[in-house]
Design a protein around this motif. Structure first.
Motif, PDB file in Angstrom:
ATOM      1  N   GLN A 133       0.846  -1.192   0.000  1.00 24.38           N
ATOM      2  CA  GLN A 133       0.000   0.000   0.000  1.00 24.38           C
ATOM      3  C   GLN A 133       0.884   1.246   0.000  1.00 24.38           C
ATOM      4  O   GLN A 133       2.010   1.226   0.507  1.00 24.38           O
ATOM      5  CB  GLN A 133      -0.904   0.016   1.235  1.00 24.38           C
ATOM      6  N   ALA A 134       0.380   2.322  -0.563  1.00 22.32           N
ATOM      7  CA  ALA A 134       1.045   3.619  -0.532  1.00 22.32           C
ATOM      8  C   ALA A 134       0.072   4.646   0.033  1.00 22.32           C
ATOM      9  O   ALA A 134      -1.054   4.770  -0.467  1.00 22.32           O
ATOM     10  CB  ALA A 134       1.507   4.032  -1.926  1.00 22.32           C
ATOM     11  N   LEU A 135       0.476   5.351   1.071  1.00 20.98           N
ATOM     12  CA  LEU A 135      -0.337   6.420   1.642  1.00 20.98           C
ATOM     13  C   LEU A 135       0.104   7.750   1.062  1.00 20.98           C
ATOM     14  O   LEU A 135       1.305   8.046   1.001  1.00 20.98           O
ATOM     15  CB  LEU A 135      -0.194   6.451   3.168  1.00 20.98           C
ATOM     16  N   LEU A 136      -0.879   8.567   0.625  1.00 21.80           N
ATOM     17  CA  LEU A 136      -0.598   9.847  -0.015  1.00 21.80           C
ATOM     18  C   LEU A 136      -1.268  10.978   0.755  1.00 21.80           C
ATOM     19  O   LEU A 136      -2.352  10.796   1.314  1.00 21.80           O
ATOM     20  CB  LEU A 136      -1.127   9.853  -1.457  1.00 21.80           C
ATOM     21  N   PRO A 137      -0.666  12.168   0.764  1.00 25.64           N
ATOM     22  CA  PRO A 137      -1.267  13.313   1.443  1.00 25.64           C
ATOM     23  C   PRO A 137      -2.250  14.071   0.549  1.00 25.64           C
ATOM     24  O   PRO A 137      -2.052  15.247   0.233  1.00 25.64           O
ATOM     25  CB  PRO A 137      -0.059  14.172   1.799  1.00 25.64           C
ATOM     26  N   GLY A 138      -3.299  13.415   0.098  1.00 25.76           N
ATOM     27  CA  GLY A 138      -4.308  14.095  -0.719  1.00 25.76           C
ATOM     28  C   GLY A 138      -4.465  13.489  -2.098  1.00 25.76           C
ATOM     29  O   GLY A 138      -3.595  12.765  -2.597  1.00 25.76           O
ATOM     30  N   ALA A 139      -5.602  13.816  -2.735  1.00 28.34           N
ATOM     31  CA  ALA A 139      -5.938  13.240  -4.043  1.00 28.34           C
ATOM     32  C   ALA A 139      -5.179  13.900  -5.185  1.00 28.34           C
ATOM     33  O   ALA A 139      -4.971  13.283  -6.238  1.00 28.34           O
ATOM     34  CB  ALA A 139      -7.442  13.356  -4.289  1.00 28.34           C
ATOM     35  N   GLN A 152       9.473   2.390  -9.399  1.00 28.60           N
ATOM     36  CA  GLN A 152      10.340   1.428 -10.083  1.00 28.60           C
ATOM     37  C   GLN A 152       9.446   0.416 -10.801  1.00 28.60           C
ATOM     38  O   GLN A 152       8.649   0.783 -11.650  1.00 28.60           O
ATOM     39  CB  GLN A 152      11.285   0.756  -9.081  1.00 28.60           C
ATOM     40  N   ASP A 153       9.530  -0.860 -10.424  1.00 28.51           N
ATOM     41  CA  ASP A 153       8.684  -1.897 -11.026  1.00 28.51           C
ATOM     42  C   ASP A 153       7.593  -2.358 -10.073  1.00 28.51           C
ATOM     43  O   ASP A 153       6.992  -3.422 -10.279  1.00 28.51           O
ATOM     44  CB  ASP A 153       9.543  -3.099 -11.445  1.00 28.51           C
ATOM     45  N   LEU A 154       7.327  -1.583  -9.030  1.00 30.01           N
ATOM     46  CA  LEU A 154       6.333  -1.963  -8.028  1.00 30.01           C
ATOM     47  C   LEU A 154       4.998  -1.268  -8.299  1.00 30.01           C
ATOM     48  O   LEU A 154       4.966  -0.067  -8.585  1.00 30.01           O
ATOM     49  CB  LEU A 154       6.817  -1.583  -6.626  1.00 30.01           C
ATOM     50  N   GLN A 155       3.925  -2.010  -8.175  1.00 28.02           N
ATOM     51  CA  GLN A 155       2.575  -1.442  -8.255  1.00 28.02           C
ATOM     52  C   GLN A 155       1.970  -1.494  -6.861  1.00 28.02           C
ATOM     53  O   GLN A 155       1.794  -2.574  -6.287  1.00 28.02           O
ATOM     54  CB  GLN A 155       1.702  -2.238  -9.231  1.00 28.02           C
ATOM     55  N   LEU A 156       1.642  -0.325  -6.312  1.00 26.24           N
ATOM     56  CA  LEU A 156       1.110  -0.222  -4.953  1.00 26.24           C
ATOM     57  C   LEU A 156      -0.263   0.421  -4.989  1.00 26.24           C
ATOM     58  O   LEU A 156      -0.464   1.432  -5.680  1.00 26.24           O
ATOM     59  CB  LEU A 156       2.045   0.614  -4.075  1.00 26.24           C
ATOM     60  N   SER A 157      -1.210  -0.146  -4.247  1.00 28.59           N
ATOM     61  CA  SER A 157      -2.528   0.469  -4.153  1.00 28.59           C
ATOM     62  C   SER A 157      -2.417   1.751  -3.327  1.00 28.59           C
ATOM     63  O   SER A 157      -1.771   1.768  -2.278  1.00 28.59           O
ATOM     64  CB  SER A 157      -3.524  -0.502  -3.512  1.00 28.59           C
ATOM     65  N   SER A 189       3.316  17.433  -3.346  1.00 25.38           N
ATOM     66  CA  SER A 189       2.693  16.653  -4.420  1.00 25.38           C
ATOM     67  C   SER A 189       3.380  15.327  -4.678  1.00 25.38           C
ATOM     68  O   SER A 189       2.933  14.554  -5.536  1.00 25.38           O
ATOM     69  CB  SER A 189       2.693  17.468  -5.723  1.00 25.38           C
ATOM     70  N   ARG A 190       4.444  15.005  -3.900  1.00 21.81           N
ATOM     71  CA  ARG A 190       5.211  13.794  -4.227  1.00 21.81           C
ATOM     72  C   ARG A 190       5.555  12.923  -3.027  1.00 21.81           C
ATOM     73  O   ARG A 190       6.194  11.886  -3.194  1.00 21.81           O
ATOM     74  CB  ARG A 190       6.508  14.176  -4.946  1.00 21.81           C
ATOM     75  N   MET A 191       5.153  13.277  -1.822  1.00 27.00           N
ATOM     76  CA  MET A 191       5.483  12.444  -0.666  1.00 27.00           C
ATOM     77  C   MET A 191       4.614  11.183  -0.665  1.00 27.00           C
ATOM     78  O   MET A 191       3.398  11.246  -0.814  1.00 27.00           O
ATOM     79  CB  MET A 191       5.286  13.217   0.637  1.00 27.00           C
ATOM     80  N   VAL A 192       5.264  10.049  -0.481  1.00 32.77           N
ATOM     81  CA  VAL A 192       4.594   8.750  -0.442  1.00 32.77           C
ATOM     82  C   VAL A 192       5.135   7.974   0.754  1.00 32.77           C
ATOM     83  O   VAL A 192       6.360   7.941   0.977  1.00 32.77           O
ATOM     84  CB  VAL A 192       4.845   7.947  -1.741  1.00 32.77           C
ATOM     85  N   VAL A 193       4.243   7.351   1.520  1.00 34.56           N
ATOM     86  CA  VAL A 193       4.656   6.499   2.634  1.00 34.56           C
ATOM     87  C   VAL A 193       4.306   5.057   2.287  1.00 34.56           C
ATOM     88  O   VAL A 193       3.146   4.752   1.999  1.00 34.56           O
ATOM     89  CB  VAL A 193       3.978   6.912   3.953  1.00 34.56           C
ATOM     90  N   VAL A 194       5.313   4.177   2.294  1.00 33.23           N
ATOM     91  CA  VAL A 194       5.111   2.759   1.997  1.00 33.23           C
ATOM     92  C   VAL A 194       5.458   1.944   3.242  1.00 33.23           C
ATOM     93  O   VAL A 194       6.002   2.471   4.215  1.00 33.23           O
ATOM     94  CB  VAL A 194       5.970   2.313   0.790  1.00 33.23           C
TER      95      VAL A 194
END
Length: 287
Positions: A133-139, A152-157, A189-194
């Motif tokens: 999963q990837a958590l994002l700060p907004g739509a 990279q080559d990872l697909q995260l919901s 616009s680019r912070m992602v928490v995995v």
């Protein structure tokens, strides 16, 4: 002794190495032994800061009081300025949408919270992230595509609503407040928490590896002189702490604020060259 947190932002590939490697990469970067998290050793940072200050001051006594004397006079006094290791906080990772994402994880945020307690009385809670999963700060996120993030080559919901995503937003605003306006807008616009396992995979595989050759006096490649060199990629952001106390050198009296101002005058932002390979543009950073 008073503690302060700092961010180190790599503007070019950053190579703080271990001297030699034992696997495919001949010159790997420095990492924490137990976790494998990339670091810039505090010894490297202190040496760079000392050199920077030495280039702009003529007061050797203050320099020795703050950073410690030269080796021959090491017993005269301890330095009043202490620098810790800078540890990975945000890793730039290639993204299918939005060019790159600034990626972190709960573990990195937990560790960063210990550093930030030097400057912040209250910090956001660390989000909980499910595997893959990837958590994002907004739509309105640069890396969001059809409900997923592709790193990279990872697909995260992707998840950008709810309590855990709100914690990411709070961390994003805290970090953006420590950065210049341009970098702050990129972070929003680019912070992602995995999750931590995905992050561990990325800090092992998403670093920059360059093949380099040695040339002879005729300008041709020397046989057997190919080597591979690892660097943290440009836009990597690391976090750490430094500390200051009153000086202990005879006839040099400086309190904590004077020590800090001696190292970080005016806007307290420096452009530094950190680590090796300076002559090929490595290690340009802001702190």
């Amino acid at each position: 002794m008073k503690r302060f947190s700092f961010l180190l932002h790599a503007l070019s590939p950053l190579h703080c190495g271990t001297g030699q490697g034992v696997e495919v990469i001949d010159l790997p970067i420095a990492r924490m032994h137990a976790t494998g998290i990339p670091i810039v050793p505090g010894t490297s940072l202190k040496g760079v800061l000392r050199s920077t200050v030495q280039g702009r001051t003529t007061d050797e006594q203050k320099l020795y009081a703050v950073f410690g004397p030269e080796t021959a006079g090491a017993s005269e006094n301890a330095g009043a300025f202490v620098v810790g290791d800078a540890r990975l906080l945000l890793l730039p990772v290639r993204s299918f949408r939005g060019t790159f994402a600034w990626v972190t994880s709960p573990l990195l945020l937990h560790l960063a919270a210990r550093d930030f307690t030097a400057d912040h009385a209250q910090l956001p809670a660390v989000p909980v992230v499910a595997p893959a999963q990837a958590l994002l700060p907004g739509a309105n996120h640069a890396n969001l595509f059809n409900g997923h993030v592709y790193l990279q080559d990872l697909q995260l919901s992707a998840e950008h609503t709810g309590a855990e995503a709100e914690k990411v937003t709070q961390w994003m605003e805290l970090l953006a407040g420590q950065l210049p306006s341009g970098e702050a807008e990129l972070l929003r616009s680019r912070m992602v928490v995995v999750d931590d396992e995905t992050m561990a995979f990325l800090w092992e595989t998403a670093t920059q590896v360059d093949a380099r050759n040695r040339l002879n006096e005729r300008g041709t490649v020397v046989d057997g002189a190919l080597w591979y060199e690892e660097s943290l990629p440009p836009e990597t952001i690391l976090v750490g702490q430094f500390a200051a106390e009153r000086t202990r050198r005879k006839d040099v009296v400086m309190d904590v604020s004077e020590v800090v101002d001696f190292v970080f005058p005016a806007d307290r932002k420096h452009v530094l060259q950190v680590g090796g390979k300076a002559t090929v543009g490595r290690g340009i950073c802001t702190i």
